[in-house]
Design a protein around this motif. Structure first.
Motif, PDB file in Angstrom:
ATOM      1  N   ALA A 183       0.830  -1.201   0.000  1.00  0.00           N
ATOM      2  CA  ALA A 183       0.000   0.000   0.000  1.00  0.00           C
ATOM      3  C   ALA A 183       0.866   1.254   0.000  1.00  0.00           C
ATOM      4  O   ALA A 183       0.585   2.218  -0.738  1.00  0.00           O
ATOM      5  N   THR A 184       1.912   1.258   0.791  1.00  0.00           N
ATOM      6  CA  THR A 184       2.815   2.409   0.819  1.00  0.00           C
ATOM      7  C   THR A 184       3.504   2.582  -0.527  1.00  0.00           C
ATOM      8  O   THR A 184       3.657   3.707  -1.029  1.00  0.00           O
ATOM      9  N   SER A 185       3.922   1.481  -1.145  1.00  0.00           N
ATOM     10  CA  SER A 185       4.560   1.559  -2.464  1.00  0.00           C
ATOM     11  C   SER A 185       3.599   2.138  -3.496  1.00  0.00           C
ATOM     12  O   SER A 185       3.989   2.931  -4.355  1.00  0.00           O
ATOM     13  N   ALA A 186       2.331   1.756  -3.416  1.00  0.00           N
ATOM     14  CA  ALA A 186       1.337   2.282  -4.351  1.00  0.00           C
ATOM     15  C   ALA A 186       1.129   3.773  -4.152  1.00  0.00           C
ATOM     16  O   ALA A 186       0.975   4.529  -5.119  1.00  0.00           O
ATOM     17  N   VAL A 187       1.120   4.216  -2.907  1.00  0.00           N
ATOM     18  CA  VAL A 187       0.982   5.647  -2.638  1.00  0.00           C
ATOM     19  C   VAL A 187       2.187   6.407  -3.184  1.00  0.00           C
ATOM     20  O   VAL A 187       2.056   7.454  -3.831  1.00  0.00           O
ATOM     21  N   MET A 188       3.382   5.870  -2.958  1.00  0.00           N
ATOM     22  CA  MET A 188       4.600   6.562  -3.395  1.00  0.00           C
ATOM     23  C   MET A 188       4.730   6.613  -4.910  1.00  0.00           C
ATOM     24  O   MET A 188       5.334   7.539  -5.453  1.00  0.00           O
ATOM     25  N   LEU A 238      -7.337  -5.559   3.815  1.00  0.00           N
ATOM     26  CA  LEU A 238      -6.591  -4.456   4.403  1.00  0.00           C
ATOM     27  C   LEU A 238      -6.479  -3.269   3.447  1.00  0.00           C
ATOM     28  O   LEU A 238      -6.451  -2.109   3.877  1.00  0.00           O
ATOM     29  N   PHE A 239      -6.432  -3.523   2.148  1.00  0.00           N
ATOM     30  CA  PHE A 239      -6.332  -2.430   1.179  1.00  0.00           C
ATOM     31  C   PHE A 239      -7.561  -1.517   1.199  1.00  0.00           C
ATOM     32  O   PHE A 239      -7.515  -0.401   0.666  1.00  0.00           O
ATOM     33  N   THR A 240      -8.656  -1.952   1.818  1.00  0.00           N
ATOM     34  CA  THR A 240      -9.843  -1.103   1.914  1.00  0.00           C
ATOM     35  C   THR A 240      -9.629   0.056   2.878  1.00  0.00           C
ATOM     36  O   THR A 240     -10.384   1.036   2.854  1.00  0.00           O
ATOM     37  N   GLY A 241      -8.635  -0.041   3.742  1.00  0.00           N
ATOM     38  CA  GLY A 241      -8.423   0.975   4.762  1.00  0.00           C
ATOM     39  C   GLY A 241      -9.325   0.813   5.972  1.00  0.00           C
ATOM     40  O   GLY A 241      -9.290   1.649   6.895  1.00  0.00           O
ATOM     41  N   GLU A 242     -10.102  -0.239   5.997  1.00  0.00           N
ATOM     42  CA  GLU A 242     -10.979  -0.498   7.132  1.00  0.00           C
ATOM     43  C   GLU A 242     -10.317  -1.456   8.111  1.00  0.00           C
ATOM     44  O   GLU A 242      -9.354  -2.152   7.776  1.00  0.00           O
ATOM     45  N   GLU A 243     -10.840  -1.500   9.331  1.00  0.00           N
ATOM     46  CA  GLU A 243     -10.298  -2.419  10.338  1.00  0.00           C
ATOM     47  C   GLU A 243     -10.602  -3.857   9.938  1.00  0.00           C
ATOM     48  O   GLU A 243     -11.709  -4.182   9.509  1.00  0.00           O
ATOM     49  N   VAL A 244      -9.609  -4.705  10.076  1.00  0.00           N
ATOM     50  CA  VAL A 244      -9.738  -6.096   9.652  1.00  0.00           C
ATOM     51  C   VAL A 244      -9.512  -7.023  10.835  1.00  0.00           C
ATOM     52  O   VAL A 244      -8.528  -6.889  11.593  1.00  0.00           O
ATOM     53  N   ASN A 245     -10.420  -7.974  10.980  1.00  0.00           N
ATOM     54  CA  ASN A 245     -10.251  -9.104  11.892  1.00  0.00           C
ATOM     55  C   ASN A 245     -10.401 -10.367  11.058  1.00  0.00           C
ATOM     56  O   ASN A 245     -11.400 -10.535  10.352  1.00  0.00           O
ATOM     57  N   VAL A 264      -5.456 -12.116  11.993  1.00  0.00           N
ATOM     58  CA  VAL A 264      -5.276 -10.665  11.998  1.00  0.00           C
ATOM     59  C   VAL A 264      -6.293 -10.091  12.968  1.00  0.00           C
ATOM     60  O   VAL A 264      -7.487 -10.391  12.878  1.00  0.00           O
ATOM     61  N   GLU A 265      -5.830  -9.292  13.912  1.00  0.00           N
ATOM     62  CA  GLU A 265      -6.722  -8.740  14.921  1.00  0.00           C
ATOM     63  C   GLU A 265      -6.659  -7.219  14.922  1.00  0.00           C
ATOM     64  O   GLU A 265      -5.594  -6.628  15.110  1.00  0.00           O
ATOM     65  N   LYS A 266      -7.809  -6.600  14.682  1.00  0.00           N
ATOM     66  CA  LYS A 266      -7.971  -5.146  14.765  1.00  0.00           C
ATOM     67  C   LYS A 266      -6.848  -4.405  14.032  1.00  0.00           C
ATOM     68  O   LYS A 266      -6.236  -3.476  14.565  1.00  0.00           O
ATOM     69  N   ALA A 267      -6.595  -4.823  12.807  1.00  0.00           N
ATOM     70  CA  ALA A 267      -5.548  -4.209  11.990  1.00  0.00           C
ATOM     71  C   ALA A 267      -6.187  -3.268  10.971  1.00  0.00           C
ATOM     72  O   ALA A 267      -7.197  -3.606  10.346  1.00  0.00           O
ATOM     73  N   ARG A 268      -5.564  -2.107  10.797  1.00  0.00           N
ATOM     74  CA  ARG A 268      -6.062  -1.156   9.804  1.00  0.00           C
ATOM     75  C   ARG A 268      -4.877  -0.443   9.159  1.00  0.00           C
ATOM     76  O   ARG A 268      -3.950  -0.012   9.862  1.00  0.00           O
ATOM     77  N   LEU A 269      -4.896  -0.353   7.845  1.00  0.00           N
ATOM     78  CA  LEU A 269      -3.894   0.427   7.123  1.00  0.00           C
ATOM     79  C   LEU A 269      -4.409   1.854   6.972  1.00  0.00           C
ATOM     80  O   LEU A 269      -5.469   2.078   6.385  1.00  0.00           O
ATOM     81  N   TYR A 270      -3.654   2.800   7.493  1.00  0.00           N
ATOM     82  CA  TYR A 270      -4.062   4.200   7.406  1.00  0.00           C
ATOM     83  C   TYR A 270      -3.509   4.883   6.159  1.00  0.00           C
ATOM     84  O   TYR A 270      -4.064   5.880   5.696  1.00  0.00           O
ATOM     85  N   THR A 271      -2.418   4.357   5.617  1.00  0.00           N
ATOM     86  CA  THR A 271      -1.844   4.907   4.389  1.00  0.00           C
ATOM     87  C   THR A 271      -2.165   3.938   3.259  1.00  0.00           C
ATOM     88  O   THR A 271      -1.536   2.881   3.132  1.00  0.00           O
ATOM     89  N   VAL A 272      -3.167   4.283   2.467  1.00  0.00           N
ATOM     90  CA  VAL A 272      -3.609   3.411   1.370  1.00  0.00           C
ATOM     91  C   VAL A 272      -3.791   4.256   0.113  1.00  0.00           C
ATOM     92  O   VAL A 272      -4.095   5.449   0.186  1.00  0.00           O
ATOM     93  N   PRO A 273      -3.607   3.665  -1.057  1.00  0.00           N
ATOM     94  CA  PRO A 273      -3.839   4.392  -2.312  1.00  0.00           C
ATOM     95  C   PRO A 273      -5.324   4.592  -2.552  1.00  0.00           C
ATOM     96  O   PRO A 273      -6.170   3.992  -1.884  1.00  0.00           O
ATOM     97  N   ASP A 274      -5.627   5.435  -3.533  1.00  0.00           N
ATOM     98  CA  ASP A 274      -7.029   5.704  -3.856  1.00  0.00           C
ATOM     99  C   ASP A 274      -7.742   4.454  -4.353  1.00  0.00           C
ATOM    100  O   ASP A 274      -8.940   4.273  -4.108  1.00  0.00           O
ATOM    101  N   GLU A 275      -7.020   3.601  -5.075  1.00  0.00           N
ATOM    102  CA  GLU A 275      -7.576   2.341  -5.561  1.00  0.00           C
ATOM    103  C   GLU A 275      -6.790   1.184  -4.955  1.00  0.00           C
ATOM    104  O   GLU A 275      -5.586   1.300  -4.738  1.00  0.00           O
ATOM    105  N   PRO A 276      -7.437   0.047  -4.669  1.00  0.00           N
ATOM    106  CA  PRO A 276      -6.707  -1.088  -4.097  1.00  0.00           C
ATOM    107  C   PRO A 276      -5.543  -1.515  -4.986  1.00  0.00           C
ATOM    108  O   PRO A 276      -5.605  -1.416  -6.215  1.00  0.00           O
TER     109      PRO A 276
END
Length: 330
Positions: free
Chosen positions: A88-93, A137-144, A152-164
């Protein structure tokens, strides 16, 4: 007509060399980059193995080309939740110009934490579940997630690209190809096998992109180029599942006496015959591939890029377009 990219070999070159090769690739007219993701090289002669995600960060500052890992194993050495953050970070960059290529991996890279190396059918199960985790996780929502292989418990990616992040799945046989057709955003394979491409498209891949890669050894002395290809990349000449099962570079080196220059000459395009290089890449176009990535073996990178810029790419780019409906990337 396929797009032609350059394949950066992290097993053979250090970070600064890879970044410089990416610059030369862009200047030569290549349209995209692949980069391998390894913990070990295949043998000591290759001699490198930088952390791919650090190199990708440097690439985003050095060039404007799209980048894809070819391929990452998100199942054993790294948990898919961690790979998802890196991707996700690579996609943003890259401004959305990153694709994540994934596969079931090799013991060479994945055994390092001391766990078991599962059989192929289990690795395919693990890969399918890993892709599910990463997509969530690419949705940017919390994942269990509490699955067969991963938690995976209560994990969320805060830095995500506009598209998965698109996830392309690697396959070399019918089972992996079927999985790629079912869950992938694209298909990766390393031989111009029209049968595999057809299997992928008919199995659910449809018009999704198919990408392939080939190693060559450009040089004015063909015999020297053949020797260099065998010495550095003889591992590609090994049959069957050895490439997935042998755990260390030393084990691959023990098989060197079984490999000959004749085997290398019949497997790699070597030398400076323009028609041979055009034919090696054109075979992928003929088999229905949408992107073809080429990697130069050995240190003569500048000579390779000059050769392709002036002689090979112009011929490939003037070739007749591939059959309509081949899933070309837009």
């Amino acid at each position: 007509m396929p797009e032609y990219g350059y394949f950066l070999a992290t097993e053979e070159f250090g970070p600064a060399e890879l970044v410089e090769q990416a610059r030369m690739a862009e200047q030569a007219g290549f349209q995209a980059l692949w980069i391998s993701d390894h913990y070990h090289p295949w043998n000591a002669a290759q001699g490198q193995s930088p952390f791919v995600w650090s190199v990708i960060g440097a690439l985003t500052e050095a060039v404007s080309l799209p980048v894809e890992t070819a391929v990452t194993c998100p199942t054993v050495r790294m948990h898919p939740a961690v790979v998802a953050q890196a991707a996700a970070t690579s996609a943003v960059m890259t401004g959305g110009r990153f694709r994540l290529g994934v596969g079931t991996g090799e013991a060479l890279n994945e055994h390092i934490l001391g766990g078991p190396w599962p059989p192929a059918h289990i690795r395919l199960e693990m890969l399918e579940e890993a892709v599910q985790v990463m997509r969530n996780l690419f949705t940017g929502e919390e994942v269990n997630h509490h699955g067969t292989h991963y938690t995976v418990e209560k994990a969320r990616l805060y830095t995500v690209p506009d598209e998965p992040v698109p996830i392309d799945v690697s396959g070399f046989g019918p089972k992996a190809t079927a999985l790629a057709a079912r869950i992938g955003d694209g298909f990766i394979t390393m031989t111009p096998d029209e049968t595999l491409v057809s299997r992928y498209r008919k199995g659910g891949g449809g018009g999704k992109p198919v990408s392939g890669g080939v190693k060559v050894c450009y040089g004015p002395d063909r015999e020297a180029a053949v020797r260099q290809a065998r010495e550095l990349w003889g591992n590609q000449l090994l049959p069957g599942e050895m490439g997935q099962l042998l755990p260390t570079p030393r084990h691959f080196e023990q098989l060197d006496p079984l490999l000959t220059d004749e085997m290398a000459a019949s497997s790699f395009t070597c030398g400076d015959d323009v028609d041979e290089h055009v034919g090696a890449l054109g075979a992928f176009a003929d088999a229905g591939f949408d992107r073809v990535y080429v990697s130069q073996i050995g240190p003569d990178q500048r000579g390779f890029f000059d050769f392709y810029r002036t002689k090979v790419l112009p011929q490939l780019q003037s070739a007749p377009p591939a059959t309509p409906g081949d899933g070309a990337i837009r």
